[in-house]
Design a protein around this motif. Structure first.
Motif, PDB file in Angstrom:
ATOM      1  N   MET A   1       3.805 -21.554 -44.404  1.00 28.30           N
ATOM      2  CA  MET A   1       4.855 -20.628 -44.046  1.00 28.30           C
ATOM      3  C   MET A   1       5.454 -20.070 -45.333  1.00 28.30           C
ATOM      4  N   THR A   2       5.588 -18.787 -45.378  1.00 29.69           N
ATOM      5  CA  THR A   2       6.119 -18.136 -46.567  1.00 29.69           C
ATOM      6  C   THR A   2       7.631 -17.964 -46.454  1.00 29.69           C
ATOM      7  N   LEU A   3       8.228 -17.586 -47.551  1.00 31.65           N
ATOM      8  CA  LEU A   3       9.663 -17.310 -47.555  1.00 31.65           C
ATOM      9  C   LEU A   3       9.992 -16.171 -46.591  1.00 31.65           C
ATOM     10  N   SER A   4       9.122 -15.188 -46.530  1.00 30.24           N
ATOM     11  CA  SER A   4       9.323 -14.066 -45.619  1.00 30.24           C
ATOM     12  C   SER A   4       9.322 -14.534 -44.159  1.00 30.24           C
ATOM     13  N   ASP A   5       8.390 -15.446 -43.821  1.00 30.95           N
ATOM     14  CA  ASP A   5       8.351 -15.996 -42.456  1.00 30.95           C
ATOM     15  C   ASP A   5       9.645 -16.733 -42.137  1.00 30.95           C
ATOM     16  N   THR A   6      10.114 -17.518 -43.080  1.00 30.83           N
ATOM     17  CA  THR A   6      11.354 -18.271 -42.895  1.00 30.83           C
ATOM     18  C   THR A   6      12.536 -17.319 -42.686  1.00 30.83           C
ATOM     19  N   MET A   7      12.575 -16.264 -43.464  1.00 30.68           N
ATOM     20  CA  MET A   7      13.658 -15.279 -43.324  1.00 30.68           C
ATOM     21  C   MET A   7      13.590 -14.581 -41.961  1.00 30.68           C
ATOM     22  N   ASP A   8      12.373 -14.271 -41.498  1.00 25.11           N
ATOM     23  CA  ASP A   8      12.220 -13.657 -40.177  1.00 25.11           C
ATOM     24  C   ASP A   8      12.764 -14.574 -39.082  1.00 25.11           C
ATOM     25  N   ILE A   9      12.443 -15.855 -39.173  1.00 27.36           N
ATOM     26  CA  ILE A   9      12.906 -16.820 -38.173  1.00 27.36           C
ATOM     27  C   ILE A   9      14.425 -16.945 -38.202  1.00 27.36           C
ATOM     28  N   LEU A  10      14.995 -17.023 -39.396  1.00 23.13           N
ATOM     29  CA  LEU A  10      16.460 -17.096 -39.509  1.00 23.13           C
ATOM     30  C   LEU A  10      17.122 -15.841 -38.962  1.00 23.13           C
ATOM     31  N   ASN A  11      16.531 -14.685 -39.209  1.00 28.42           N
ATOM     32  CA  ASN A  11      17.077 -13.433 -38.683  1.00 28.42           C
ATOM     33  C   ASN A  11      17.050 -13.406 -37.158  1.00 28.42           C
ATOM     34  N   ILE A  12      15.982 -13.941 -36.548  1.00 30.38           N
ATOM     35  CA  ILE A  12      15.905 -14.006 -35.083  1.00 30.38           C
ATOM     36  C   ILE A  12      17.007 -14.908 -34.544  1.00 30.38           C
ATOM     37  N   ILE A  13      17.202 -16.058 -35.188  1.00 27.75           N
ATOM     38  CA  ILE A  13      18.235 -17.001 -34.753  1.00 27.75           C
ATOM     39  C   ILE A  13      19.616 -16.356 -34.819  1.00 27.75           C
ATOM     40  N   ILE A  14      19.893 -15.651 -35.884  1.00 29.19           N
ATOM     41  CA  ILE A  14      21.193 -15.003 -36.057  1.00 29.19           C
ATOM     42  C   ILE A  14      21.341 -13.816 -35.107  1.00 29.19           C
ATOM     43  N   LYS A  15      20.322 -12.962 -35.045  1.00 27.05           N
ATOM     44  CA  LYS A  15      20.391 -11.745 -34.226  1.00 27.05           C
ATOM     45  C   LYS A  15      20.613 -12.077 -32.750  1.00 27.05           C
ATOM     46  N   HIS A  16      19.953 -13.125 -32.262  1.00 22.37           N
ATOM     47  CA  HIS A  16      20.050 -13.473 -30.843  1.00 22.37           C
ATOM     48  C   HIS A  16      21.088 -14.551 -30.567  1.00 22.37           C
ATOM     49  N   ASP A  17      21.849 -14.933 -31.591  1.00 16.50           N
ATOM     50  CA  ASP A  17      22.961 -15.882 -31.456  1.00 16.50           C
ATOM     51  C   ASP A  17      22.538 -17.141 -30.690  1.00 16.50           C
ATOM     52  N   LEU A  18      21.484 -17.794 -31.194  1.00 15.88           N
ATOM     53  CA  LEU A  18      20.949 -18.975 -30.523  1.00 15.88           C
ATOM     54  C   LEU A  18      21.804 -20.205 -30.808  1.00 15.88           C
ATOM     55  N   ASN A  19      22.047 -21.002 -29.767  1.00 15.59           N
ATOM     56  CA  ASN A  19      22.772 -22.250 -29.965  1.00 15.59           C
ATOM     57  C   ASN A  19      21.801 -23.328 -30.467  1.00 15.59           C
ATOM     58  N   LYS A  20      22.302 -24.524 -30.700  1.00 15.78           N
ATOM     59  CA  LYS A  20      21.510 -25.592 -31.313  1.00 15.78           C
ATOM     60  C   LYS A  20      20.272 -25.952 -30.479  1.00 15.78           C
ATOM     61  N   ILE A  21      20.431 -26.075 -29.181  1.00 16.83           N
ATOM     62  CA  ILE A  21      19.307 -26.440 -28.323  1.00 16.83           C
ATOM     63  C   ILE A  21      18.323 -25.275 -28.223  1.00 16.83           C
ATOM     64  N   GLU A  22      18.821 -24.047 -28.133  1.00 14.58           N
ATOM     65  CA  GLU A  22      17.942 -22.877 -28.097  1.00 14.58           C
ATOM     66  C   GLU A  22      17.121 -22.774 -29.375  1.00 14.58           C
ATOM     67  N   VAL A  23      17.735 -23.082 -30.511  1.00 14.49           N
ATOM     68  CA  VAL A  23      17.003 -23.072 -31.783  1.00 14.49           C
ATOM     69  C   VAL A  23      15.903 -24.124 -31.752  1.00 14.49           C
ATOM     70  N   SER A  24      16.211 -25.289 -31.216  1.00 13.50           N
ATOM     71  CA  SER A  24      15.221 -26.356 -31.129  1.00 13.50           C
ATOM     72  C   SER A  24      14.052 -25.952 -30.228  1.00 13.50           C
ATOM     73  N   ILE A  25      14.350 -25.339 -29.096  1.00 12.70           N
ATOM     74  CA  ILE A  25      13.303 -24.864 -28.181  1.00 12.70           C
ATOM     75  C   ILE A  25      12.503 -23.752 -28.841  1.00 12.70           C
ATOM     76  N   PHE A  26      13.177 -22.867 -29.555  1.00 15.35           N
ATOM     77  CA  PHE A  26      12.510 -21.785 -30.293  1.00 15.35           C
ATOM     78  C   PHE A  26      11.553 -22.382 -31.325  1.00 15.35           C
ATOM     79  N   GLN A  27      12.003 -23.394 -32.035  1.00  9.88           N
ATOM     80  CA  GLN A  27      11.167 -24.064 -33.028  1.00  9.88           C
ATOM     81  C   GLN A  27       9.936 -24.686 -32.359  1.00  9.88           C
ATOM     82  N   GLU A  28      10.142 -25.348 -31.238  1.00 14.17           N
ATOM     83  CA  GLU A  28       9.029 -25.948 -30.504  1.00 14.17           C
ATOM     84  C   GLU A  28       8.059 -24.864 -30.042  1.00 14.17           C
TER      85      GLU A  28
END
Length: 91
Positions: A1-28
């Motif tokens: 995973m590149t830094l760009s991939d990590t930034m994309d994932i963080l942007n999705i989490i922020i943009k969609h205002d995911l809570n802790k469990i949603e982030v965990s499900i997203f990660q899974e």
């Protein structure tokens, strides 16, 4: 995973205002999607330290659908298959 991939994932989490469990499900979901585009989120296998109920996990999966992160793509027996919504990763 590149830094760009990590930034994309963080942007999705922020943009969609995911809570802790949603982030965990997203990660899974990301891990499951590495082998196939369509995957099954099994709430029996999604376990958390603070004993989150299966109903809450289902609600969080529904929230991810409503936030246009995941979409249902079909069924496999009684299990629902999901995939990421088109454009979620700007691909």
């Amino acid at each position: 995973m590149t830094l760009s991939d990590t930034m994309d994932i963080l942007n999705i989490i922020i943009k969609h205002d995911l809570n802790k469990i949603e982030v965990s499900i997203f990660q899974e979901s990301i891990l499951l999607s590495l082998s196939t585009d369509e995957f099954i989120l099994n709430n029996h296998n999604l376990q958390y330290i603070n004993k989150v109920s299966r109903q809450y996990i289902n609600k969080c999966i529904l929230n991810l659908e409503q936030k246009k992160v995941l979409e249902k793509s079909g069924t496999h027996g009684k299990q629902i298959q999901y995939r990421f919504c088109k454009g979620i990763f700007n691909v």
